[in-house]
Each structure stands twice: as C-alpha cells, then as structure tokens.
Design an enzyme around this catalytic site. Structure first.
Site, PDB file in Angstrom:
ATOM      1  N   ASP A   1      -9.290  -5.736  -3.931  1.00 47.52           N
ATOM      2  CA  ASP A   1      -8.461  -4.901  -3.997  1.00 47.52           C
ATOM      3  C   ASP A   1      -9.057  -3.610  -3.281  1.00 47.52           C
ATOM      4  OD1 ASP A   1      -6.773  -3.302  -2.690  1.00 47.52           O
ATOM      5  OD2 ASP A   1      -5.239  -4.443  -3.570  1.00 47.52           O
TER       6      ASP A   1
ATOM      7  N   HIS B   1      -7.573  -6.326  -0.215  1.00 46.26           N
ATOM      8  CA  HIS B   1      -5.887  -5.003   0.042  1.00 46.26           C
ATOM      9  C   HIS B   1      -5.092  -6.470   0.895  1.00 46.26           C
ATOM     10  CE1 HIS B   1      -3.664  -2.145  -0.533  1.00 46.26           C
ATOM     11  NE2 HIS B   1      -3.825  -1.814   0.490  1.00 46.26           N
TER      12      HIS B   1
ATOM     13  N   SER C   1       1.148  -1.409  -0.090  1.00 44.74           N
ATOM     14  CA  SER C   1      -0.414   0.068  -0.421  1.00 44.74           C
ATOM     15  C   SER C   1       0.982   1.388   0.485  1.00 44.74           C
ATOM     16  CB  SER C   1      -0.765   0.163   1.201  1.00 44.74           C
ATOM     17  OG  SER C   1      -1.925   1.012   1.051  1.00 44.74           O
TER      18      SER C   1
END
Length: 307
Positions: free
Chosen positions: A250, A277, A110
């Site tokens: 995601d 995610h 991320s």
C-alpha cells in the site's frame, strides 16, 4: 446480489444534489454502512465492491461526493470552495436525508477514511462503528512515504517524473506513463485495472477539479489544500469500535497508518498480504469477510442497535 434491492436517488444539499445508491434494506435489522470514497475527487465506482456487505443483512450506501460522479459537478469552483467542512456537511446532510443519523456505520477508503475520521472525532451519537481503509492520518507522512516508495521505481521512471514536475508538464504522456508505474505497484496491482477502477480514474481525468484543488496532480505530488492536513492529535476522541485496513504494498504504508493504531482507543488492524491500496478489489472476498466479521462482532457484543 441478484435479488438485492437497489435504490438510487438524490439528496438536496443547498443548491446542489448528492447522488446516492442504497443496496439492501435500509430498514433491515443491521446498522446501515455508508461508504466514503477517496480522492478527494474520485467517484463511488472503484469502491463499488463494498456492496457485497449487503448480503450480511445490512444496507450499504454509496454516494458520489459533491463535484464528482453523478452528484452536482462544479468545475468552475476554486480551491477555497473545496474544504473538509464542506464534505462533512454533505455527509451530515445525507445521513439526515436518509433518516439514519441516529444509527449508522462508516467505511472510508483513502481520503474517505480521512473524512470519516474527521466525522468520528466529533463523537456523533448515531455513529456505531468506523472502518478506516488505506488512509493517512497526516499528509506530511503520506508525502514522505510516497516519495520513499518512488525512490524504488526504476531510474528512468524517476527521471521522467522529476523532469516533468520541474517543467510543469504534468499532462505529458511520458509523465502519465511514469506515474502509472507507481500506481501499478502501490495503488492497484491487478493488471489490467478492473473496469470499476478504470471508470474512477477516467472520471478524474475528465474532471479533475476536486482532486487538483485538494490533493494535486498525482498521489505523490501533493500541492493542494490538504498538503498540511493532520488528525493525529484528535484521534483519541474517536469513541466507537474501529477497524483499520491496509495492504502490504500500500502507498498507505505502516508508518502512514500507524497513528490510527496508536491513538484510536478501540481499534484493530488487518493487513492484506497480496494487496496495495485497494484490498477491496485486490483481495475482495478476504476483505469483505474481514469487514463482515468486524461488524458482526459488534452485534455479538451488544454494540449494534437496530434503527
């Protein structure tokens, strides 16, 4: 992992301290893999699973970025303090402290992938491979896609989110509950959340300094200093083999991650069909196998060098 060597320590960083943990032998045959956690403002806990890669013969280094977890906490620092350059400098400092700046691989999840990409476009000589996991290449697309996903939430959830955002009551239990509906679909689909994931979110709740400064109150209400960030026009500068990871559900949708595929010269892309995610949590074994295979392939093709 029971027989794996584990070492913790602190790297002095100016007036501050960066906590790190090494799993495996830092001086073993494999290029060390450094894990960059997300947020900005998370902790290493939720990406703890990547220590599994140490079983393949390379050390795995986790660390808490400044302001988070076991590193120096600075709750009184304002938004201007928390910059990409600060975290790039911290990463450089850690690599030097561990004496691996001439031979390392990066895995960023991320925000960590954004930071890893920012590091990679500078073409550091010691970087041997790059893994981008569930990361945006620009925040405008990220926010647009998050709000598109939000429109698929139940009407009452959408109404609660909007009501409290307009009122500025973002700590109201109703808003937090509505936000969790998004997170359970697009951040981590395991219910209840695994303990390591819960620890990270609890840590953000306890000290949201970095997250609020750089991101904002939630994943889809981005009003922090990163809201206009992009790296799309610089991705072609990345000159090492790269792997991109994302999940079918995601919040980093295909549109969000596609610039990496389109612009990084040497990159492959793996999508995990049962994940959102956090494929490293949601499909742990498959995710680790994918990463290990990518790194092992570098050895076979002669792109990896022992320290």
């Amino acid at each position: 992992m029971a027989d794996m060597t584990i070492k913790e320590g602190f790297a002095p960083f100016g007036d501050y301290q960066t906590w790190y943990r090494i799993t495996g032998d830092l001086h073993g045959p494999g290029t060390p893999l450094v894990i960059l956690h997300g947020g900005p403002g998370c902790t290493h806990d939720y990406v703890d699973a990547f220590k599994d890669i140490a079983s393949t013969g390379r050390a795995v280094i986790h660390y808490d970025q400044l302001g988070n977890g076991k590193s120096t906490r600075l709750p009184h620092k304002g938004r201007d303090f928390w910059t990409v350059d600060l975290f790039l400098s911290e990463l450089d400092n850690l690599l030097a402290h561990l004496s691996i700046k001439n031979n390392y691989a990066l895995l960023g999840q991320s925000w960590g992938g954004m930071l890893a990409a920012e590091h990679a476009v500078r073409q550091p000589a010691g970087l041997k491979a790059l893994i981008i996991a569930n990361s945006p290449a620009d925040m405008l697309t990220w926010v647009n896609e998050a709000n598109r996903l939000r429109e698929d939430l139940p009407a009452d959830v959408q109404a609660a989110l909007l009501k409290h955002e307009e009122a500025g009551t973002l700590k109201d239990p109703e808003y937090l509950k509505a936000s969790r509906a998004f997170y359970d679909r697009h951040v981590c689909r395991i219910t209840p959340w695994p303990e390591e994931v819960k620890r990270t979110f609890d840590a953000i709740d306890a000290d949201p300094t970095v997250y609020h400064a750089m991101n904002g109150p939630t994943e889809f209400h981005v009003i922090g200093t990163m809201k206009d960030w992009t790296i799309v026009d610089r991705l072609e500068l990345i000159n090492v083999p790269a792997l991109l990871i994302s999940g079918k559900y995601d919040e980093a949708t295909p549109l969000v991650v596609k610039p990496y595929v389109d612009n990084v010269p040497d990159i492959s892309w793996s999508v995990f069909e049962e994940s959102s995610h956090m494929p490293h949590v949601e499909e742990r074994m498959a995710c680790m196998g994918c990463i290990a295979g990518f790194l092992d392939k570098l050895v076979v093709t002669g792109n990896e060098f022992a320290a």
